[in-house]
Design an enzyme around this catalytic site. Structure first.
Site, short mmCIF file in Angstrom:
data_model
loop_
_atom_site.label_atom_id
_atom_site.label_comp_id
_atom_site.label_asym_id
_atom_site.label_seq_id
_atom_site.Cartn_x
_atom_site.Cartn_y
_atom_site.Cartn_z
CE LYS A 27 -4.44 6.95 2.19
NZ LYS A 27 -5.72 6.36 2.32
CG ASP B 155 -0.27 20.92 20.24
OD1 ASP B 155 -1.52 20.84 20.19
OD2 ASP B 155 0.40 20.51 21.19
CG HIS C 233 -2.11 0.88 1.11
ND1 HIS C 233 -2.32 1.98 1.92
CD2 HIS C 233 -3.17 0.85 0.25
CE1 HIS C 233 -3.45 2.57 1.61
NE2 HIS C 233 -3.98 1.92 0.59
CG ASP D 299 18.35 11.95 -10.19
OD1 ASP D 299 18.42 10.90 -10.85
OD2 ASP D 299 18.12 13.06 -10.69
CE LYS E 182 -1.48 4.67 -2.03
NZ LYS E 182 -2.16 4.18 -0.82
CG HIS F 242 -7.64 8.36 -0.98
ND1 HIS F 242 -6.38 8.15 -1.51
CD2 HIS F 242 -8.06 7.14 -0.55
CE1 HIS F 242 -6.06 6.87 -1.41
NE2 HIS F 242 -7.05 6.24 -0.82
#
Length: 487
Positions: free
Chosen positions: A407, A412, A224, A231, A226, A405
């Site tokens: 996350k 603070d 899952h 480089d 991404k 979608h």
């Protein structure tokens, strides 16, 4: 004839209940959360066929000897790589802000590395612009490009990325692409796989689903993450899959998907590269390691880049429950404000209690979730947590302008967590996930502005209205709550 029928019936019944007994025994031998164990066990005996099916798909925690050996070997090699990185003493941040100190100490003690400073961060909220920026970086790549995505859906802007990647491979850039087997099924059925491989791109189908795997190992654990690494210096991570936002799941009629990505320049790309090397060797058996950053470039960056980052990864070869512990630590660190953005809200009991306690001790807690879901199961399961959250004073916002979608967690306005993990059992215990913890008030203010925009595009769930909801919905919530530890 009757004798044969009765004998066959008894045999089938015996085998069936023997299988259930074996399932029960093996469930007892596994170390899992109590709520998950009870839900699985009750399901096995209340609805045997369904319960056993869940166990086959979700109940076994297989870690084959082969993969364990690979994980041990990679850990040894990556530790050597980290030791070399530690010679670059100027890039490590030994002191953190008060709110971020606990989580950075946790990561140091469990992962063996301090937070890395001298990084430049950019928050990206527009998927189209993010993909266009990614294409530009791919075209400017000088040595290597590594990618891992859960979903790559051919069509539109995704094809533009594929073309840019192919052109870079043809001019001599070493390109690697790792995609989850289930999430990217459309990609692996498309002509792009052959075209890319012919261009010299190494394409790997991660956690491949096949008939043999169904019987020998779990098929519900997913890759899952991404990550894009260019480089060994530029990296992307966040919630965005590689898909055109105007085409992705358009048939559901839920609107455009809203994602959040971070683009980072700096030495933290080295630790992201180590995570990628873990996954690559687990899938291929081939060893790759990111190159160490150029000390001259780092010397210049020390004066221009300030963000302090920890990379937190889960999955085979990484510390157990690391992301779950990091989330708990971040929530308990909150003193003034806590904002959580998640598409799937099915928290563990520990996380639920931590959020409620934060609100009760005076922290201004807001949770932003989508009003429109692509998963009916998760939608109804998440509703079972609303009452306890609302009773504790937590504000729940339901985003209306598309499918949220993103996350992220903001504590603070100083400590930010951005990555791929949802607030559900799958992300916390099963999937290969990645999260970055950022100790930077400037970045925190930028994330706050994004979250406040989400809130302005949401409707606040009213506690009184919620308490007056229909009785049949309460029943459904309880039913799906029963299965929540298994989602």
């Amino acid at each position: 004839m009757n004798t044969f029928y009765n004998s066959a019936k008894c045999l089938v019944s015996f085998v069936y209940w023997l299988f259930i007994a074996n399932t029960t025994f093996r469930s007892f031998t596994q170390r899992r959360s109590l709520s998950s164990f009870i839900s699985l066990l009750l399901t096995i005996y209340i609805i045997p066929s369904f319960g056993v099916s869940i166990w086959l798909f979700c109940g076994e925690f297989y870690l084959e000897k082969k993969h364990q050996k690979i994980a041990n070997r990679i850990r040894y090699i990556s530790n050597k790589c980290l030791d070399e990185l530690k010679t670059y003493k100027n890039i490590f941040q030994n002191k953190n802000s008060e709110v971020a100190n606990s989580i950075f100490q946790l990561c140091k003690n469990r992962q063996g590395i301090y937070g890395i400073k001298s990084n430049s961060l950019e928050l990206l909220t527009n998927t189209k612009k993010t993909i266009q920026l990614l294409i530009r970086d791919i075209r400017l790549a000088r040595t290597n490009i590594e990618m891992v995505f859960y979903i790559w859906q051919p069509g539109g802007l995704a094809d533009d990325v594929a073309i840019a990647l192919i052109n870079s491979a043809k001019r001599g850039i070493h390109c690697r692409l790792m995609l989850d087997s289930a999430g990217s099924i459309k990609f692996f059925r498309s002509p792009w796989v052959k075209i890319m491989r012919e261009a010299g791109i190494e394409v790997v189908e991660a956690l491949k689903i096949n008939f043999l795997r169904f019987f020998l190992k779990r098929i519900d654990i997913r890759q899952h993450r991404k990550i894009v690494l260019i480089d060994n210096y530029i990296t992307y991570t966040g919630s965005m899959n590689l898909a055109d936002p105007f085409l992705f799941k358009k048939s559901l009629g839920l609107g455009q998907w809203i994602d959040l990505m971070a683009r980072i320049e700096g030495p933290v790309a080295m630790t992201m590269g180590i995570v990628y090397s873990y996954d690559w060797e687990n899938e291929t058996g081939c060893k790759i390691l990111p190159s160490l950053p150029d000390k001259k470039i780092l010397k210049n960056d020390l004066n221009n880049m300030t963000s302090n980052i920890q990379v937190i990864a889960s999955g085979r070869g990484f510390p157990d429950n690391m992301i779950h512990q990091a989330l708990l630590t971040a929530i308990y660190s909150a003193r003034k404000e806590l904002i959580i953005t998640t598409p799937y809200l099915v928290p563990s009991e520990d996380l639920l209690h931590a959020i409620c306690k934060a609100s009760k001790r005076g922290v201004n807690v807001s949770i932003i979730i989508p009003l429109y879901h692509d998963s009916i199961l998760v939608k109804w399961a998440s509703r079972a947590f609303f009452s306890e959250l609302l009773d504790s004073g937590v504000k729940i916002y339901q985003f209306k302008k598309g499918v949220l979608h993103s996350k992220s967690i903001l504590v603070d306005q100083q400590l930010s967590l951005v990555g791929t993990a949802n607030f559900d059992m799958r992300s916390l215990w099963l999937n290969f996930e990645i999260t970055i913890a950022i100790d930077d008030s400037i970045f925190g203010n930028k994330l706050a502005n994004i979250q406040y925009q989400y809130i302005s595009d949401s409707e606040l769930l009213d506690k009184k209205t919620w308490s007056m909801r229909a009785y049949w919905t309460r029943i459904l919530e309880k039913i799906f709550y029963f299965f929540s530890p298994l989602l």
